[in-house]
Every structure is written in structure tokens, then in C-alpha cells.
Motif scaffolding. Structure first.
Motif, PDB file in Angstrom:
ATOM      1  N   ALA A 229    -112.226   9.186  27.876  1.00  0.00           N
ATOM      2  CA  ALA A 229    -112.159   8.371  29.096  1.00  0.00           C
ATOM      3  C   ALA A 229    -112.802   9.102  30.270  1.00  0.00           C
ATOM      4  O   ALA A 229    -113.573   8.506  31.035  1.00  0.00           O
ATOM      5  CB  ALA A 229    -110.704   8.011  29.408  1.00  0.00           C
ATOM      6  N   GLN A 230    -112.511  10.386  30.386  1.00  0.00           N
ATOM      7  CA  GLN A 230    -113.073  11.172  31.490  1.00  0.00           C
ATOM      8  C   GLN A 230    -114.601  11.241  31.374  1.00  0.00           C
ATOM      9  O   GLN A 230    -115.309  11.068  32.358  1.00  0.00           O
ATOM     10  CB  GLN A 230    -112.473  12.571  31.489  1.00  0.00           C
ATOM     11  N   GLU A 231    -115.098  11.494  30.163  1.00  0.00           N
ATOM     12  CA  GLU A 231    -116.551  11.600  29.956  1.00  0.00           C
ATOM     13  C   GLU A 231    -117.266  10.298  30.300  1.00  0.00           C
ATOM     14  O   GLU A 231    -118.397  10.308  30.757  1.00  0.00           O
ATOM     15  CB  GLU A 231    -116.838  11.976  28.501  1.00  0.00           C
ATOM     16  N   LYS A 232    -116.595   9.181  30.068  1.00  0.00           N
ATOM     17  CA  LYS A 232    -117.219   7.874  30.305  1.00  0.00           C
ATOM     18  C   LYS A 232    -116.901   7.308  31.685  1.00  0.00           C
ATOM     19  O   LYS A 232    -117.334   6.206  32.019  1.00  0.00           O
ATOM     20  CB  LYS A 232    -116.785   6.891  29.218  1.00  0.00           C
ATOM     21  N   GLY A 233    -116.114   8.059  32.480  1.00  0.00           N
ATOM     22  CA  GLY A 233    -115.764   7.583  33.814  1.00  0.00           C
ATOM     23  C   GLY A 233    -114.818   6.396  33.782  1.00  0.00           C
ATOM     24  O   GLY A 233    -114.853   5.544  34.666  1.00  0.00           O
ATOM     25  N   LEU A 234    -113.970   6.355  32.769  1.00  0.00           N
ATOM     26  CA  LEU A 234    -113.031   5.248  32.593  1.00  0.00           C
ATOM     27  C   LEU A 234    -111.603   5.710  32.844  1.00  0.00           C
ATOM     28  O   LEU A 234    -111.321   6.902  32.894  1.00  0.00           O
ATOM     29  CB  LEU A 234    -113.142   4.687  31.174  1.00  0.00           C
ATOM     30  N   THR A 235    -110.711   4.757  32.942  1.00  0.00           N
ATOM     31  CA  THR A 235    -109.299   5.061  33.135  1.00  0.00           C
ATOM     32  C   THR A 235    -108.549   4.910  31.820  1.00  0.00           C
ATOM     33  O   THR A 235    -108.662   3.874  31.155  1.00  0.00           O
ATOM     34  CB  THR A 235    -108.682   4.081  34.167  1.00  0.00           C
ATOM     35  N   LEU A 236    -107.819   5.946  31.459  1.00  0.00           N
ATOM     36  CA  LEU A 236    -106.814   5.844  30.405  1.00  0.00           C
ATOM     37  C   LEU A 236    -105.493   6.181  31.083  1.00  0.00           C
ATOM     38  O   LEU A 236    -105.257   7.319  31.479  1.00  0.00           O
ATOM     39  CB  LEU A 236    -107.079   6.808  29.245  1.00  0.00           C
ATOM     40  N   ASN A 237    -104.686   5.168  31.268  1.00  0.00           N
ATOM     41  CA  ASN A 237    -103.392   5.316  31.927  1.00  0.00           C
ATOM     42  C   ASN A 237    -102.323   5.251  30.847  1.00  0.00           C
ATOM     43  O   ASN A 237    -102.087   4.190  30.274  1.00  0.00           O
ATOM     44  CB  ASN A 237    -103.206   4.196  32.951  1.00  0.00           C
ATOM     45  N   TRP A 238    -101.714   6.396  30.534  1.00  0.00           N
ATOM     46  CA  TRP A 238    -100.723   6.458  29.450  1.00  0.00           C
ATOM     47  C   TRP A 238     -99.352   6.664  30.066  1.00  0.00           C
ATOM     48  O   TRP A 238     -99.096   7.699  30.687  1.00  0.00           O
ATOM     49  CB  TRP A 238    -101.054   7.610  28.500  1.00  0.00           C
ATOM     50  N   VAL A 239     -98.450   5.702  29.873  1.00  0.00           N
ATOM     51  CA  VAL A 239     -97.094   5.771  30.416  1.00  0.00           C
ATOM     52  C   VAL A 239     -96.103   5.834  29.263  1.00  0.00           C
ATOM     53  O   VAL A 239     -96.124   4.983  28.374  1.00  0.00           O
ATOM     54  CB  VAL A 239     -96.796   4.538  31.300  1.00  0.00           C
ATOM     55  N   ASN A 240     -95.244   6.842  29.286  1.00  0.00           N
ATOM     56  CA  ASN A 240     -94.146   6.920  28.331  1.00  0.00           C
ATOM     57  C   ASN A 240     -92.892   6.348  28.982  1.00  0.00           C
ATOM     58  O   ASN A 240     -92.557   6.706  30.124  1.00  0.00           O
ATOM     59  CB  ASN A 240     -93.868   8.374  27.928  1.00  0.00           C
ATOM     60  N   CYS A 241     -92.202   5.472  28.277  1.00  0.00           N
ATOM     61  CA  CYS A 241     -90.957   4.881  28.776  1.00  0.00           C
ATOM     62  C   CYS A 241     -89.933   5.999  29.039  1.00  0.00           C
ATOM     63  O   CYS A 241     -89.550   6.735  28.119  1.00  0.00           O
ATOM     64  CB  CYS A 241     -90.408   3.891  27.752  1.00  0.00           C
ATOM     65  N   GLY A 242     -89.499   6.111  30.277  1.00  0.00           N
ATOM     66  CA  GLY A 242     -88.585   7.186  30.650  1.00  0.00           C
ATOM     67  C   GLY A 242     -87.246   7.123  29.936  1.00  0.00           C
ATOM     68  O   GLY A 242     -86.692   8.158  29.545  1.00  0.00           O
ATOM     69  N   LEU A 243     -86.699   5.926  29.759  1.00  0.00           N
ATOM     70  CA  LEU A 243     -85.421   5.798  29.059  1.00  0.00           C
ATOM     71  C   LEU A 243     -85.558   6.255  27.608  1.00  0.00           C
ATOM     72  O   LEU A 243     -84.691   6.948  27.070  1.00  0.00           O
ATOM     73  CB  LEU A 243     -84.933   4.350  29.106  1.00  0.00           C
ATOM     74  N   CYS A 244     -86.675   5.884  26.983  1.00  0.00           N
ATOM     75  CA  CYS A 244     -86.929   6.274  25.587  1.00  0.00           C
ATOM     76  C   CYS A 244     -87.117   7.789  25.485  1.00  0.00           C
ATOM     77  O   CYS A 244     -86.664   8.419  24.515  1.00  0.00           O
ATOM     78  CB  CYS A 244     -88.173   5.569  25.065  1.00  0.00           C
ATOM     79  N   VAL A 245     -87.760   8.368  26.475  1.00  0.00           N
ATOM     80  CA  VAL A 245     -87.961   9.817  26.522  1.00  0.00           C
ATOM     81  C   VAL A 245     -86.616  10.523  26.608  1.00  0.00           C
ATOM     82  O   VAL A 245     -86.347  11.488  25.878  1.00  0.00           O
ATOM     83  CB  VAL A 245     -88.865  10.195  27.718  1.00  0.00           C
ATOM     84  N   ASP A 246     -85.762  10.056  27.503  1.00  0.00           N
ATOM     85  CA  ASP A 246     -84.455  10.688  27.679  1.00  0.00           C
ATOM     86  C   ASP A 246     -83.626  10.606  26.403  1.00  0.00           C
ATOM     87  O   ASP A 246     -82.971  11.577  26.016  1.00  0.00           O
ATOM     88  CB  ASP A 246     -83.703  10.032  28.839  1.00  0.00           C
ATOM     89  N   GLU A 247     -83.642   9.432  25.748  1.00  0.00           N
ATOM     90  CA  GLU A 247     -82.870   9.265  24.513  1.00  0.00           C
ATOM     91  C   GLU A 247     -83.311  10.229  23.426  1.00  0.00           C
ATOM     92  O   GLU A 247     -82.515  10.683  22.618  1.00  0.00           O
ATOM     93  CB  GLU A 247     -83.031   7.835  23.980  1.00  0.00           C
ATOM     94  N   ARG A 248     -84.600  10.542  23.403  1.00  0.00           N
ATOM     95  CA  ARG A 248     -85.163  11.350  22.323  1.00  0.00           C
ATOM     96  C   ARG A 248     -85.399  12.803  22.711  1.00  0.00           C
ATOM     97  O   ARG A 248     -85.829  13.601  21.883  1.00  0.00           O
ATOM     98  CB  ARG A 248     -86.475  10.711  21.847  1.00  0.00           C
ATOM     99  N   GLY A 249     -85.158  13.137  23.967  1.00  0.00           N
ATOM    100  CA  GLY A 249     -85.440  14.501  24.422  1.00  0.00           C
ATOM    101  C   GLY A 249     -86.907  14.836  24.268  1.00  0.00           C
ATOM    102  O   GLY A 249     -87.265  15.959  23.912  1.00  0.00           O
ATOM    103  N   ALA A 250     -87.750  13.847  24.513  1.00  0.00           N
ATOM    104  CA  ALA A 250     -89.186  13.976  24.221  1.00  0.00           C
ATOM    105  C   ALA A 250     -90.004  14.069  25.504  1.00  0.00           C
ATOM    106  O   ALA A 250     -90.983  13.369  25.673  1.00  0.00           O
ATOM    107  CB  ALA A 250     -89.644  12.785  23.390  1.00  0.00           C
ATOM    108  N   GLY A 251     -89.616  14.963  26.427  1.00  0.00           N
ATOM    109  CA  GLY A 251     -90.248  14.995  27.736  1.00  0.00           C
ATOM    110  C   GLY A 251     -91.362  15.996  27.941  1.00  0.00           C
ATOM    111  O   GLY A 251     -91.903  16.080  29.031  1.00  0.00           O
ATOM    112  N   ASN A 252     -91.719  16.776  26.941  1.00  0.00           N
ATOM    113  CA  ASN A 252     -92.780  17.774  27.124  1.00  0.00           C
ATOM    114  C   ASN A 252     -94.080  17.237  26.535  1.00  0.00           C
ATOM    115  O   ASN A 252     -94.323  17.335  25.342  1.00  0.00           O
ATOM    116  CB  ASN A 252     -92.387  19.094  26.446  1.00  0.00           C
TER     117      ASN A 252
END
Length: 140
Positions: free
Chosen positions: A88-111
Motif C-alpha cells: 500500500a505504501q509503495e503504491k501510495g494507497l491506504t490500507l486501514n487495518w482495525v482490530n476490534c478492541g473487545l475481541c483483542v481484550d478477550e483474547r489478550g491479542a494486543g501486541n
């Protein structure tokens, strides 16, 4: 980006954890294809999909087959997603990646790898309104 086709924006919601089904791989291939064709992509990772970007993922040997890490050449989803951010960076495009915060907290997957941010379902709704197309890849 092709000069003939104006950039569009695609929103994708994914739910499967890495290595559980072909859904995650399919989603990553669709994202790659969209970026490669010059389109912006918004990703909302929900439920187990928040693990796709975890920094702690590591390739492994296969003791059953007696192969080394190098021989296995087992890709990790975090490396694949990092490559998508690079594309995305090389092509000048946007890649917007959002992780669901509630799902992250449930799984301890925040790193996560660089580029991923925490959000919620409202972020997905907003991205749907701003996109030209939306794809939801459920777990089944």
C-alpha cells in the motif's frame, strides 16, 4: 495505480483466526489483489481475526516430517499483513487495518505489527459508508 481506473475503496470484515480455514488466506489474497490493482482497502478484523497481526507469530519446523524452519518456509499472517502495508505504501494507497478492541481484550491479542490500530464496530460502519464496496467473510 492504473491511469484508466480511478481508485476505489473496498471494506472487508474478516473473522477467522489464522490457520483455521482458507477464509483468512482468501481475505489476504483479495486485499493483495485490490491494492495491486490500485484500490484503497479498509479491514475490520473481528473475533479470531485479531490474531492475524500478532507480533509473536513465528514460523516453525515440522518434527513429524523432520524438516527445518527453513525447509518448511511456513509463512505467518503477520508477515503477510506487513507485506500488504508495504505494498500500500509503495503504491501510495491506504490500507486501514482495525482490530476490534473487545475481541483483542478477550483474547489478550494486543501486541500487533506496525500499522494496525484498535477500534470497534462503529469503525466498520463508518468504513462501509465511505467505501465503494463491502465484503464480509464470515467464519462459515
Amino acid at each position: 495505480m492504473s491511469s484508466k481506473t480511478p481508485a476505489k475503496t473496498l471494506s472487508i470484515a474478516i473473522m477467522d483466526a489464522p490457520y483455521e480455514s482458507a477464509n483468512s488466506t482468501t481475505a489476504l489474497r483479495i486485499i493483495h489483489s485490490a491494492l495491486n490493482q490500485g484500490h484503497h482497502v479498509h479491514v475490520f478484523a473481528y473475533e479470531g481475526a485479531v490474531n492475524l497481526t500478532m507480533k509473536e507469530q513465528a514460523p516453525h519446523a515440522n518434527s513429524i516430517k523432520g524438516t527445518t524452519v527453513e525447509e518448511e518456509n511456513h509463512p505467518t499472517t503477520k508477515d503477510w499483513v506487513a507485506a500488504l502495508f508495504q505494498l500500500a505504501q509503495e503504491k501510495g494507497l491506504t490500507l486501514n487495518w482495525v482490530n476490534c478492541g473487545l475481541c483483542v481484550d478477550e483474547r489478550g491479542a494486543g501486541n500487533w505489527i506496525e500499522g494496525v490500530r484498535r477500534g470497534g464496530p462503529a469503525d466498520f460502519i463508518k468504513s462501509v459508508h465511505e467505501s465503494d464496496g463491502t465484503l464480509v467473510i464470515p467464519t462459515r
